[in-house]
Design an enzyme around this catalytic site. Sequence first.
Site, mmCIF file in Angstrom:
data_model
loop_
_atom_site.group_PDB
_atom_site.id
_atom_site.type_symbol
_atom_site.label_atom_id
_atom_site.label_comp_id
_atom_site.label_asym_id
_atom_site.label_seq_id
_atom_site.Cartn_x
_atom_site.Cartn_y
_atom_site.Cartn_z
ATOM 1 N N LYS A 13 -10.534 10.724 8.555
ATOM 2 C CA LYS A 13 -10.398 12.064 9.157
ATOM 3 C C LYS A 13 -9.202 12.807 8.555
ATOM 4 O O LYS A 13 -9.310 13.954 8.127
ATOM 5 C CB LYS A 13 -10.225 11.943 10.689
ATOM 6 C CG LYS A 13 -11.340 11.191 11.383
ATOM 7 C CD LYS A 13 -11.140 11.123 12.893
ATOM 8 C CE LYS A 13 -9.943 10.306 13.356
ATOM 9 N NZ LYS A 13 -10.055 8.850 13.085
ATOM 10 N N ARG A 88 -11.529 13.085 22.072
ATOM 11 C CA ARG A 88 -11.766 11.643 22.014
ATOM 12 C C ARG A 88 -12.397 11.096 23.277
ATOM 13 O O ARG A 88 -12.657 9.887 23.350
ATOM 14 C CB ARG A 88 -10.420 10.945 21.840
ATOM 15 C CG ARG A 88 -10.154 10.430 20.452
ATOM 16 C CD ARG A 88 -8.735 9.943 20.438
ATOM 17 N NE ARG A 88 -8.494 8.924 19.484
ATOM 18 C CZ ARG A 88 -7.911 9.148 18.295
ATOM 19 N NH1 ARG A 88 -7.556 10.349 17.940
ATOM 20 N NH2 ARG A 88 -7.680 8.149 17.499
#
Length: 218
Positions: A13, A88
Amino acid sequence: MNIILLGPPGAGKGTQAARLVERHGMKQLSTGDMLRAAIQAETPTGLKVKAIMAAGELVSDEIVSALISDELVALPQTVGLIFDGYPRTEAQARQLDAILAQHHRKLDRVIELAVDEDALVERITGRFTCAHCGAGYHDRFKLPSSTHPMKCDHCGSPDFKRRPDDNEEAVRTRMSEYRAKTAPILPFYEARGLVSRVDGMAPIDEVSANIGTILGDT
Ligand code: AP5
Ligand code: MG
């Protein structure tokens, strides 16, 4: 354009976000980086999250969503956003919807970096960065070109550092947190037709090219 990079620890990421910043002038919003900066500065948030992060567990939804919300206040509409490591949890995904709506922005794409978890442990435990400019390296995959003595390719600094949560035990916890709490938010975005999947095990340049295609690079 506003996008989420979604994938387990070590999926790439941060690596891909840095390239999008370079190529498109987008803004990387990494809650992990923001929390590490808070720990470094010993802010009240930093003191609260230090042990949680070192153990590889998730910090509270309220803390990370407040960090994201604060960052958006000063950013002009014209700057595209890359959410790296956020949201998340399902609660964070809903909070992000509310934050984006408040700033009259919309989510354009969620890019899932699909990876083989066993390979990730090696990726993460071998990772280190320049202590001066933050450039990323890896014991096996990406050493600086000058190794005797070792010097950063970008700024020439001889000082490097490793993250306290990049040991095998914390990495396993981070992976299980991802499986239990983060992967389940994919259907939330799939239902809106926003998810594109990229093979995160391909070489870094190939992953970047595939993301570029999804985002409509010419
Ligand atoms: P965070 O900082 O977000 O860490 P993470 O998700 O565990 O992911 P990493 O940063 O380790 O990996 P990455 O996907 O960015 O990969 P990278 O590009 O570095 O979060 C840390 C902690 O903060 C969490 O555990 C939690 O405690 C807390 N936190 C943060 N956000 C939170 C939130 N929203 N809610 C609650 N808690 C939160 O790549 C890894 C390595 O692989 C590098 O060495 C790189 O060079 C190499 N590499 C990358 N791509 C490739 C490739 N294609 N091939 C070969 N090598 C590659
Ligand atoms: Mg990262």
